[in-house]
Design an enzyme around this catalytic site. Structure first.
Site, short mmCIF file in Angstrom:
data_model
loop_
_atom_site.label_atom_id
_atom_site.label_comp_id
_atom_site.label_asym_id
_atom_site.label_seq_id
_atom_site.Cartn_x
_atom_site.Cartn_y
_atom_site.Cartn_z
N LYS A 98 6.62 -0.16 -4.33
CA LYS A 98 5.49 -1.02 -4.71
C LYS A 98 4.36 -0.21 -5.36
O LYS A 98 3.64 -0.71 -6.21
CB LYS A 98 4.98 -1.73 -3.46
CG LYS A 98 3.87 -2.72 -3.71
CD LYS A 98 3.59 -3.50 -2.46
CE LYS A 98 2.36 -4.36 -2.53
NZ LYS A 98 2.13 -5.10 -1.30
N GLU A 125 -2.94 -10.88 -0.87
CA GLU A 125 -2.64 -10.59 0.54
C GLU A 125 -3.80 -10.92 1.49
O GLU A 125 -3.60 -11.59 2.50
CB GLU A 125 -2.19 -9.13 0.69
CG GLU A 125 -0.78 -8.95 0.15
CD GLU A 125 -0.41 -7.51 -0.14
OE1 GLU A 125 -1.14 -6.59 0.28
OE2 GLU A 125 0.63 -7.30 -0.80
N ASP A 149 6.08 -11.54 1.98
CA ASP A 149 5.20 -10.37 1.89
C ASP A 149 6.07 -9.22 1.42
O ASP A 149 6.93 -8.73 2.16
CB ASP A 149 4.61 -10.08 3.29
CG ASP A 149 3.82 -8.77 3.33
OD1 ASP A 149 3.57 -8.20 2.25
OD2 ASP A 149 3.45 -8.35 4.44
N ASP A 184 -7.87 -4.98 4.65
CA ASP A 184 -6.40 -4.87 4.62
C ASP A 184 -6.00 -3.47 4.15
O ASP A 184 -6.09 -3.15 2.96
CB ASP A 184 -5.87 -5.96 3.66
CG ASP A 184 -4.35 -5.97 3.57
OD1 ASP A 184 -3.70 -5.08 4.15
OD2 ASP A 184 -3.81 -6.87 2.90
#
Ligand code: AMP
Length: 620
Positions: A82, A159, A20, A182
């Site tokens: 990210k 994800e 992850d 999420d």
């Protein structure tokens, strides 16, 4: 034979790990004794902050120690990279510049070190997760980051799908509809997953790549800064260290407000003016914080509504709601979700670990450590994909054209779709295939994925030659496109993947160079090997470039003819517009006419593009 797996000698496996790579934290896990397990850092932490720091001796530090340097040495420390993936924005770190995927590769390299401690050194296969809403480019950059770190990236998975896998693994006998909400540090995703007889089928996915806990922190930073401006007439955000300090305090306050009704933030020194320390103090109530971020949270509920619509389900059809990502610890999130569904979300999954555990399960299915007949997962395309086509609009064939969808959004993957197209002009010998991703009916409003030219079409009447375009979207969420001239057969087909691979090889080489320069740690034998590799790659790239040269698609006469038609038709439409728009159209037609009179190829092309761009904008 020596078993490299020191900790697990019962099971025969090829190590494939799940990773992850988060905005805030990252982690790596693998299957041990049939269950996913996180490989902790040397100081025993499961999750490491996704922060990279270059210390004063030039050493790269990743994780907790790097995060501690954010305030003290902000110009040598990078967090939340990210959020910049896919942007090709250069990032300054310790006086040097790196691209977002290169910084991400340093985080992955750190995780690779943890994996090597368990399995021994050498290349390892990995499954890396990305937000479901990541574009193709962001996915490719993530893959590239993994390769730069020394992983063979076996698969890129979404994800929320990974989180659903982690849940499904524990509840394999249940048949249910699951909503995965999420909300992490930088991105928001929501997916609807159907679990039936061990098959997890993602029905629909949507989200926002720029919404998460980071945004909530910055809202608080702005609030603190306003307080300081009011008190001292100084904006602490202008000072790099002041800004980093406020950000750190903002995150701490935000996290505390998940359990406390109010917090006191007291910072006597945020910045210094004329040798005087300047700071502030504030008491923050949870309701004030909620007010600051509520608009963003309500936006996520709109996405929930949309994803249900796309999955053709009602809120009452959902059996389970999984909250994933650290930001779902904010009580207002659970409150909005339970109000919407009239049902409490599950509390038995770990919001920050579910994704990496799911990635490890996918890795286990891949390596064969986990039985394949136990659990199967399918995913969907997060965006529509297609090509630019000439679009008839008010009787005009305009450039750069409309967007023709070949794979619609939320199609189950892997998938292959093909469609037939035909030439649009007499004697046309080549077609340009421009591939886009997005939902607008106009190609230029979407995200370009790549383009290539299919040449060698035999001269024929307009519409007589057929071109078959095939889109293959693989399980990694990466697209391959092929175009084939039907009448001449296979040798005329071209795959876009060649172009994509070429780009990424170039990108890979550049990145390795920059990272080497950055790290300056290569041994002489590495360097020799590296030089040989570079020469080989450069020769390959040059050959491909030579192959790629092609003639302009339109002849000068055809272009002039097109300009004349466009001018006449646009003139006929002027009456439909008023005021400024009418004036602008007239001006552009006049410029187009001048270009026709001058008869210069470049000027004609520019004038045509300008008129068609304007017409598309007016249509929007
Ligand atoms: P993730 O990307 O899942 O690791 O989530 C990281 C984000 O969750 C960061 O923005 C954190 O500040 C945020 N976060 C972690 N714990 C909490 C908490 N207890 N309350 C609010 N936000 C949190």
């Amino acid at each position: 034979m020596k078993n490299v797996n020191k900790t697990n000698d019962k099971e025969k496996f090829r190590p494939v790990v799940g990773i992850d790579l988060g905005t805030t934290n990252s982690a790596v896990a693998y299957i041990r004794y049939g269950k996913p397990e996180i490989i902790s850092s040397p100081n025993g932490k499961e999750l490491i902050p996704s922060v990279v720091h270059v210390d004063t001796s030039g050493k790269i530090v990743v994780g907790k120690d790097a995060a501690s340097a954010l305030v003290a040495m902000p110009s040598r420390t990078i967090a939340a990279v990210k959020r910049k993936m896919g942007s090709s924005e250069s990032i300054d770190i310790a006086g040097k510049k790196l691209l977002p995927h290169e910084i991400s590769s340093l985080i992955l390299k750190e995780l690779k070190g943890y994996v090597d401690r368990v399995f021994g050194e050498g290349e390892k296969e990995a499954v890396i997760t990305v937000p479901a809403y990541f574009t193709d480019e962001q996915r490719r950059e993530t893959k590239l980051a993994g390769e730069l770190a020394g992983f063979i990236v076996e698969r890129i998975i979404n994800e929320p799908t990974a989180a659903a896998l982690a849940f499904g693994f524990e509840h394999i006998d249940e048949n249910s509809h699951i909503l995965v909400y999420d909300l992490g540090g930088g991105t928001f995703d929501v997916s609807v997953v159907e679990m039936m007889d061990g098959i997890l089928e993602v029905k629909a996915s949507t989200g926002n790549n720029y919404l998460g806990g980071e945004d909530f922190d910055w809202k608080l930073v702005d609030l603190f800064a306003e307080k300081m401006i009011a008190k001292h007439r100084v904006d602490p955000r202008e000072d790099l260290r002041g800004r980093a300090l406020l950000k750190e305090e903002a995150e701490k306050a935000k996290i505390l407000l998940s359990t406390e009704e109010s917090v006191r933030v007291s910072l006597p020194i945020v910045t210094v003016r004329e040798n005087q320390p300047l700071g502030f103090e504030i008491v923050l109530h949870r309701k004030d914080f909620v007010q600051l971020i509520d608009e963003m949270l309500l936006e996520t509920i709109d996405s929930v509504r949309n994803v249900l619509k796309e999955a053709k389900l009602r809120s009452a059809d959902l059996d389970e709601i999984l909250l994933v990502g650290g930001s779902t610890r904010i009580p207002r999130v659970a409150e909005l979700i339970s109000d919407f569904f009239q049902k409490e979300p599950r509390v038995d999954i770990h919001p920050e670990e579910a994704v990496v555990l799911g990635a490890a399960i996918q890795a286990g299915l891949k390596s064969g450590v986990l039985s394949k007949d136990g659990l199967i997962v399918t995913d969907v395309t997060p965006y529509s994909m297609g090509i630019a086509v000439l679009k008839e609009w008010q009787g005009l064939a305009i450039h750069p054209g409309g967007f023709h969808v070949i794979i619609p959004k939320n199609t189950t993957i892997p998938t292959t779709r093909s469609e037939m197209f035909c030439t649009s002009r007499a004697g046309q010998s080549a077609v340009s295939i421009e591939i886009f991703q997005g939902e607008s009916e106009w190609a230029k409003k979407n995200h370009i994925l790549g383009d290539f030219l299919l040449e060698g079409i035999p001269p024929n009447h307009a519409g007589a030659e057929e071109i078959e375009v095939v889109f293959r979207y693989n399980i990694n969420g990466i697209l391959e496109v092929t175009a084939k001239c039907v009448s001449t057969g296979e040798q005329m087909s071209v795959t876009v993947q060649d172009a994509l691979v070429r780009n990424s090889q170039e990108l890979y080489l550049e990145s390795v160079n920059r990272l080497q320069e950055f790290l300056k740690k290569a041994t002489s034998s590495d360097e020799e090997e590296w030089e040989g590799f570079q020469i080989m790659m450069q020769e390959m790239l040059q050959e491909e470039e030579e192959d790629d040269e092609y003639e302009d698609e339109l002849t000068h006469d055809e272009l002039r003819e097109e300009a004349i038609t466009l001018s006449e038709r646009t003139k006929a439409m002027v009456g439909n517009y008023r005021g400024n728009e009418r004036r602008q159209i007239k001006q552009m037609v006049s410029k187009l006419n001048k270009a026709i009179l001058k008869d210069d190829f470049e000027e004609l092309q520019t004038a045509i593009d300008k008129v068609t761009d304007k017409l598309i904008d007016l249509e929007m």
